[in-house]
Design an enzyme around this catalytic site. Structure first.
Site, PDB file in Angstrom:
ATOM      1  N   HIS A   7       0.675  -1.059  -0.035  1.00  7.05           N
ATOM      2  CA  HIS A   7       0.030  -0.132  -0.004  1.00  7.05           C
ATOM      3  C   HIS A   7       0.815   1.354   0.071  1.00  7.05           C
ATOM      4  O   HIS A   7       2.111   1.194   0.278  1.00  7.05           O
ATOM      5  CB  HIS A   7      -0.944   0.072   1.246  1.00  7.05           C
ATOM      6  CG  HIS A   7      -0.274   0.032   2.689  1.00  7.05           C
ATOM      7  ND1 HIS A   7      -0.255  -1.131   3.478  1.00  7.05           N
ATOM      8  CD2 HIS A   7       0.097   0.891   3.266  1.00  7.05           C
ATOM      9  CE1 HIS A   7       0.401  -0.913   4.395  1.00  7.05           C
ATOM     10  NE2 HIS A   7       0.629   0.526   4.639  1.00  7.05           N
ATOM     11  N   HIS A  79       3.939   6.983   3.774  1.00  8.29           N
ATOM     12  CA  HIS A  79       4.864   6.095   3.741  1.00  8.29           C
ATOM     13  C   HIS A  79       4.502   4.832   2.686  1.00  8.29           C
ATOM     14  O   HIS A  79       3.431   4.893   2.111  1.00  8.29           O
ATOM     15  CB  HIS A  79       5.020   5.109   4.989  1.00  8.29           C
ATOM     16  CG  HIS A  79       4.006   4.546   5.384  1.00  8.29           C
ATOM     17  ND1 HIS A  79       2.912   5.163   6.516  1.00  8.29           N
ATOM     18  CD2 HIS A  79       3.482   3.299   5.314  1.00  8.29           C
ATOM     19  CE1 HIS A  79       1.902   4.000   6.758  1.00  8.29           C
ATOM     20  NE2 HIS A  79       2.239   3.075   6.108  1.00  8.29           N
ATOM     21  N   GLU A 130       7.738   1.046   5.050  1.00  9.84           N
ATOM     22  CA  GLU A 130       6.925  -0.020   6.069  1.00  9.84           C
ATOM     23  C   GLU A 130       7.211  -1.271   5.215  1.00  9.84           C
ATOM     24  O   GLU A 130       6.987  -1.515   4.175  1.00  9.84           O
ATOM     25  CB  GLU A 130       5.576   0.118   6.206  1.00  9.84           C
ATOM     26  CG  GLU A 130       5.040  -0.895   6.953  1.00  9.84           C
ATOM     27  CD  GLU A 130       3.334  -0.399   7.335  1.00  9.84           C
ATOM     28  OE1 GLU A 130       2.800   0.296   6.362  1.00  9.84           O
ATOM     29  OE2 GLU A 130       2.783  -1.228   8.313  1.00  9.84           O
TER      30      GLU A 130
HETATM   31 CO    CO Z   1       1.238   1.138   6.460  1.00  7.31          CO
END
Ligand code: CO
Length: 134
Positions: A7, A79, A130
């Site tokens: 994502h 992020h 991440e």
């Molecule tokens: Co995230």
């Protein structure tokens, strides 16, 4: 080591307005907002054919995205999340290469109920990364 883009997270000051933008202007399938108190955010998932967009609005006075929104009052990309098969192996590799894992260096359970860790943006071209074990 890294696999698919899981994502892109976008911090927004008003998740209702941001949801409307994605739904009404971009024509995306936008989910309902839900609170993740333990992560200090309200989240909306937007499913795209090849990845997800996550809209994040601060929740509570200790939200980890408050400072980001102070610097970026209109919102911005917060992020990127890449998938990995083994978060411990990933963490060991990153530390051995000198990349800094944020927090205490150990994976935590992330927004999707799976182990995640975050890498210092200064080690990764100014981008908060991440990693999520899939
Ligand atoms: Co995230």
């Amino acid at each position: 080591m890294i696999g698919r883009l899981n994502h892109v997270a976008i911090a927004v000051p008003d998740i209702g307005a941001a949801s409307a933008t994605y739904r009404d202007i971009l024509g995306a399938h936008v989910g309902a907002p839900f609170a993740q108190a333990e992560h200090g955010v309200t989240v909306v998932f937007i499913e795209l054919p090849n990845t997800k967009i996550e809209l994040l609005e601060p929740l509570g006075a200790n939200s980890p995205i408050l400072k980001f929104l102070e610097k970026n009052p209109n919102g911005g990309i917060h992020h990127l999340c890449y998938e990995v098969e083994d978060i411990i192996a990933a963490s060991d590799r990153l530390k051995s290469k000198g990349a800094r894992v944020l927090g205490d260096g150990n994976p935590k359970i992330g927004a999707h109920g799976k182990p995640v860790l975050f890498l210092h943006p200064k080690d990764l071209n100014g981008t908060l990364i991440e990693l999520e074990q899939i």
